[in-house]
Design an enzyme around this catalytic site. Structure first.
Site, PDB file in Angstrom:
ATOM      1  N   LYS A  22      32.361  59.561  15.356  1.00  0.00           N
ATOM      2  CA  LYS A  22      32.854  58.484  14.479  1.00  0.00           C
ATOM      3  C   LYS A  22      32.925  58.953  13.033  1.00  0.00           C
ATOM      4  CE  LYS A  22      29.890  55.214  12.929  1.00  0.00           C
ATOM      5  NZ  LYS A  22      29.839  54.952  11.483  1.00  0.00           N
ATOM      6  N   ASN A  23      31.849  59.586  12.554  1.00  0.00           N
ATOM      7  CA  ASN A  23      31.771  59.894  11.128  1.00  0.00           C
ATOM      8  C   ASN A  23      32.611  61.098  10.710  1.00  0.00           C
ATOM      9  OD1 ASN A  23      30.258  57.669  10.747  1.00  0.00           O
ATOM     10  ND2 ASN A  23      28.294  58.728  10.512  1.00  0.00           N
ATOM     11  N   CYS A 126      24.927  46.858   1.722  1.00  0.00           N
ATOM     12  CA  CYS A 126      25.006  46.683   3.164  1.00  0.00           C
ATOM     13  C   CYS A 126      23.597  46.651   3.730  1.00  0.00           C
ATOM     14  CB  CYS A 126      25.851  47.750   3.826  1.00  0.00           C
ATOM     15  SG  CYS A 126      25.038  49.302   4.019  1.00  0.00           S
ATOM     16  N   ARG A 131      23.435  51.340  -1.506  1.00  0.00           N
ATOM     17  CA  ARG A 131      24.530  52.293  -1.278  1.00  0.00           C
ATOM     18  C   ARG A 131      25.594  52.284  -2.385  1.00  0.00           C
ATOM     19  NH1 ARG A 131      26.281  52.356   4.884  1.00  0.00           N
ATOM     20  NH2 ARG A 131      26.842  54.480   4.379  1.00  0.00           N
ATOM     21  N   PRO A 132      25.206  52.761  -3.574  1.00  0.00           N
ATOM     22  CA  PRO A 132      26.163  52.809  -4.685  1.00  0.00           C
ATOM     23  C   PRO A 132      27.248  53.877  -4.469  1.00  0.00           C
ATOM     24  CG  PRO A 132      24.110  53.896  -5.295  1.00  0.00           C
ATOM     25  CD  PRO A 132      23.900  53.299  -3.934  1.00  0.00           C
ATOM     26  N   ASP A 134      28.413  55.580  -7.383  1.00  0.00           N
ATOM     27  CA  ASP A 134      28.480  56.234  -8.694  1.00  0.00           C
ATOM     28  C   ASP A 134      28.795  57.731  -8.590  1.00  0.00           C
ATOM     29  OD1 ASP A 134      25.923  56.304  -7.436  1.00  0.00           O
ATOM     30  OD2 ASP A 134      24.989  56.988  -9.281  1.00  0.00           O
ATOM     31  N   ASP A 316      20.547  58.889  10.765  1.00  0.00           N
ATOM     32  CA  ASP A 316      21.243  58.100  11.782  1.00  0.00           C
ATOM     33  C   ASP A 316      20.567  58.177  13.156  1.00  0.00           C
ATOM     34  OD1 ASP A 316      23.047  57.292   9.906  1.00  0.00           O
ATOM     35  OD2 ASP A 316      24.656  58.643  10.513  1.00  0.00           O
ATOM     36  N   ILE A 338      16.513  58.969   3.063  1.00  0.00           N
ATOM     37  CA  ILE A 338      17.932  58.880   2.672  1.00  0.00           C
ATOM     38  C   ILE A 338      18.282  57.472   2.177  1.00  0.00           C
ATOM     39  CG2 ILE A 338      20.327  59.279   3.397  1.00  0.00           C
ATOM     40  CD1 ILE A 338      18.656  61.832   3.606  1.00  0.00           C
ATOM     41  N   ARG A 408      30.981  49.206  17.080  1.00  0.00           N
ATOM     42  CA  ARG A 408      31.508  49.948  15.926  1.00  0.00           C
ATOM     43  C   ARG A 408      31.336  51.448  16.132  1.00  0.00           C
ATOM     44  NH1 ARG A 408      29.826  47.772  10.158  1.00  0.00           N
ATOM     45  NH2 ARG A 408      31.251  49.475   9.734  1.00  0.00           N
TER      46      ARG A 408
HETATM   47  C1  EPZ Z   1      27.386  58.746   5.608  1.00  0.00           C
HETATM   48  O1  EPZ Z   1      27.307  57.636   4.730  1.00  0.00           O
HETATM   49  C2  EPZ Z   1      27.481  58.184   7.004  1.00  0.00           C
HETATM   50  N1  EPZ Z   1      28.665  57.359   7.122  1.00  0.00           N
HETATM   51  C3  EPZ Z   1      26.216  57.398   7.335  1.00  0.00           C
HETATM   52  O2  EPZ Z   1      26.295  56.964   8.683  1.00  0.00           O
HETATM   53  C4  EPZ Z   1      25.002  58.313   7.183  1.00  0.00           C
HETATM   54  O3  EPZ Z   1      23.831  57.568   7.401  1.00  0.00           O
HETATM   55  C5  EPZ Z   1      24.986  58.916   5.778  1.00  0.00           C
HETATM   56  O4  EPZ Z   1      26.249  59.589   5.514  1.00  0.00           O
HETATM   57  C6  EPZ Z   1      23.858  59.923   5.567  1.00  0.00           C
HETATM   58  O5  EPZ Z   1      23.966  60.951   6.513  1.00  0.00           O
HETATM   59  C7  EPZ Z   1      29.841  57.898   7.452  1.00  0.00           C
HETATM   60  O6  EPZ Z   1      29.980  59.109   7.583  1.00  0.00           O
HETATM   61  C8  EPZ Z   1      30.977  56.978   7.667  1.00  0.00           C
HETATM   62  P1  EPZ Z   1      25.641  59.296   1.557  1.00  0.00           P
HETATM   63  P2  EPZ Z   1      27.491  57.841   3.151  1.00  0.00           P
HETATM   64  O7  EPZ Z   1      26.627  59.189   0.460  1.00  0.00           O
HETATM   65  O8  EPZ Z   1      28.444  58.935   2.921  1.00  0.00           O
HETATM   66  C9  EPZ Z   1      23.036  57.689  -2.149  1.00  0.00           C
HETATM   67  C10 EPZ Z   1      26.205  55.379  10.452  1.00  0.00           C
HETATM   68  O9  EPZ Z   1      25.314  54.659  10.990  1.00  0.00           O
HETATM   69  N2  EPZ Z   1      24.276  57.641  -2.932  1.00  0.00           N
HETATM   70  O10 EPZ Z   1      25.367  60.659   2.114  1.00  0.00           O
HETATM   71  O11 EPZ Z   1      27.776  56.513   2.585  1.00  0.00           O
HETATM   72  C11 EPZ Z   1      23.023  56.658  -1.022  1.00  0.00           C
HETATM   73  O12 EPZ Z   1      22.668  55.384  -1.480  1.00  0.00           O
HETATM   74  C12 EPZ Z   1      26.280  55.538   8.953  1.00  0.00           C
HETATM   75  O13 EPZ Z   1      27.061  55.975  11.108  1.00  0.00           O
HETATM   76  C13 EPZ Z   1      24.196  57.353  -4.299  1.00  0.00           C
HETATM   77  O14 EPZ Z   1      23.132  57.123  -4.845  1.00  0.00           O
HETATM   78  O15 EPZ Z   1      26.018  58.302   2.746  1.00  0.00           O
HETATM   79  C14 EPZ Z   1      22.026  57.269  -0.084  1.00  0.00           C
HETATM   80  O16 EPZ Z   1      20.731  56.961  -0.521  1.00  0.00           O
HETATM   81  C15 EPZ Z   1      25.338  54.692   8.204  1.00  0.00           C
HETATM   82  N3  EPZ Z   1      25.366  57.314  -5.003  1.00  0.00           N
HETATM   83  C16 EPZ Z   1      22.262  58.782  -0.252  1.00  0.00           C
HETATM   84  O17 EPZ Z   1      22.941  58.928  -1.497  1.00  0.00           O
HETATM   85  C17 EPZ Z   1      26.585  57.551  -4.422  1.00  0.00           C
HETATM   86  O18 EPZ Z   1      27.589  57.497  -5.142  1.00  0.00           O
HETATM   87  C18 EPZ Z   1      23.105  59.432   0.830  1.00  0.00           C
HETATM   88  O19 EPZ Z   1      24.271  58.666   1.067  1.00  0.00           O
HETATM   89  C19 EPZ Z   1      26.630  57.871  -3.063  1.00  0.00           C
HETATM   90  C20 EPZ Z   1      25.465  57.900  -2.324  1.00  0.00           C
END
Ligand code: EPZ
Length: 429
Positions: A22-23, A126, A131-132, A134, A316, A338, A408
């Site tokens: 999916k991802n 969510c 989940r910002p 920035d 995950d 995370i 999903r």
């Molecule tokens: C991806 O989400 C995945 N989603 C998530 O899978 C997965 O849990 C996550 O990566 C971590 O491996 C998809 O691929 C569609 P991140 P993503 O940006 O990209 C912080 C599932 O169940 N952060 O790596 O949104 C954030 O809050 C889902 O399939 C900032 O602070 O995750 C988190 O603490 C859920 N600022 C950390 O970084 C930002 O601008 C990692 O998030 C972006 C992220």
């Protein structure tokens, strides 16, 4: 609304075909916005999130064609879809669509790179945390985008096109790395992405972009270098296997006991999770066809786990592993690094008789002899499937509500488990 009914206590034996990830599918579909030629994706899983993203891309003018099946085709083979973004008709992604699926925010980078502008709704919080975005915005600014935030929308402009730059992520972000890549491929000059996410899905997207004519080196390491090109072509790409689906079924077998071949997947995609499973007493054997997972007789040993970016133990799989630890011999600790709020399954697992204490980012799980079935529900995909795993080993009936979360991200979940002997069925209403 559909529910899933499980009667626990059956061991799992047989073969489970693993679907495309999916991802990886979601960002690959989004990458179709970067070219006016068709992008053909194979091994695409049948998931609610894929259908939702089709809608979102359709709003931008992407034509999505799903190839049919002929009699005699493998019913478990993934679909082939063709995405053609010949003309982008709209560079706005509205709140109504983005709020339904966070990953759709990622359209901002390809729209900006190709059209010089994008207006995309902020996704909002969510169930697993704030989940910002920035860092995604920071990456676009480093490549010359002008960003304004107005009335809940990110408005990004690059009138004279994006230009290469240096992006250093202060923390590893999968979405940030996808965004940086999709913006950099069409920027003028060289982009260096430091502290890039090394997740296999990032590498899969980079491989596909390279087939489309991009010049990306170093994907899969923490330093990615991109030489911008003037335009990208169409390509054909097969989505890599879903490592989270693989790990989920491996944990289900660990929970119930039995012997299952996880077909069409690879151990290198989730080595850290497989190592942990072996420590719990499971036998993991890589084969030509996939990964064989077995637990016979021996109980489940308690193992401590801390979630980390790839190649560490994935967030995950945290909820699924916690379900397994509820029946371990002894006490285990699971630390989530995370996401700040990814413990919603704790309350529901407790309803099945699990003994879990939460303190900050760490859950302490005291293994119990028996779980007992109950009605449960969860607020996100991985939490929901952790309840299915617990239900498979609980005495009596477990009814999992809010099944749309499972739909999903897990293709044919109940069919795949039932084929291995689980007493599981979907109740449609
Ligand atoms: C991806 O989400 C995945 N989603 C998530 O899978 C997965 O849990 C996550 O990566 C971590 O491996 C998809 O691929 C569609 P991140 P993503 O940006 O990209 C912080 C599932 O169940 N952060 O790596 O949104 C954030 O809050 C889902 O399939 C900032 O602070 O995750 C988190 O603490 C859920 N600022 C950390 O970084 C930002 O601008 C990692 O998030 C972006 C992220």
């Amino acid at each position: 609304m559909d529910r899933i009914r499980i009667v626990g206590g059956q061991r799992l034996n047989g073969t489970i075909p693993i679907s495309g990830a999916k991802n990886a599918t979601l960002p690959l579909m989004i990458a179709s916005l970067l070219t006016d030629q068709p992008l053909v994706l194979e091994n695409v899983p049948r998931l609610a999130d894929v259908i939702q993203l089709q809608r979102i891309l359709g709003n931008h003018g992407v034509d999505v064609m799903i190839n049919g099946k002929r009699p005699g085709d493998d019913p478990n083979a993934g679909r082939t879809i063709t995405l053609s973004a010949r003309t982008i008709v709209d560079t706005t992604a509205p709140y109504e669509l983005v709020s339904k699926m966070r990953a759709s925010f990622w359209v901002v980078a390809p729209l900006l790179a190709r059209m010089g502008e994008a207006k995309v709704s902020l996704p909002g919080g969510c169930a697993i945390g704030t989940r910002p975005v920035d860092l995604l915005i920071m990456a676009l600014e480093k490549l010359g985008a002008e960003i304004e935030i107005d009335a809940g929308y990110v408005i990004a402009r690059a009138r004279n096109g994006l230009r290469g730059g240096e992006i250093v992520f202060p923390k590893v972000t999968v979405g940030g790395t996808h965004t940086a890549l999709m913006a950099a491929v069409l920027a003028k000059g060289t982009t260096v992405i430091d502290n890039a996410a090394r997740e296999p899905e990032v590498t899969d997207v980079a491989d596909c972009l390279n087939k489309m004519g991009a010049k990306i080196a170093g994907a899969g390491t923490s330093r990615i270098v991109v030489e911008g090109v003037a335009r990208l072509n169409g390509a054909r790409h097969s989505v890599l296997p879903d490592r989270i689906e693989t790990g989920t079924y491996a944990m289900a077998v660990a929970m119930t006991g039995g012997d299952v071949l996880l077909q069409n997947t690879r151990p290198d995609l989730l080595q850290s999770a497989l190592d942990v499973l072996e420590q719990t007493g499971v036998t993991v054997t890589p084969t030509n066809e996939g990964i064989r997972v077995a637990r016979n007789g021996a109980g489940i040993s308690a193992v401590d786990v801390t979630t980390q970016p790839f190649p560490g133990f994935p967030t995950d799989l945290q909820a699924q592993f916690m379900a397994l630890m509820t029946k371990a011999k002894g006490t285990s600790r699971i630390t989530e690094t995370i996401f700040e709020n990814r413990f919603m399954h704790v309350q529901e697992l407790s309803r099945l008789g699990a003994r879990i204490k939460l303190s900050g980012d760490t859950a302490t799980i005291e293994g119990v002899e028996r779980l007992k079935g109950a009605p449960v529900m969860a607020t996100d995909l991985r939490a929901s499937v952790s309840l299915v795993i617990a239900g498979l080993a609980a005495e009596g009936e477990t009814m999992v509500n809010r099944v749309y979360h499972l739909d999903r991200g897990f293709e044919k979940l109940e069919e795949k488990l039932a084929a291995c002997g689980a007493a599981i069925e979907r109740i449609s209403e």
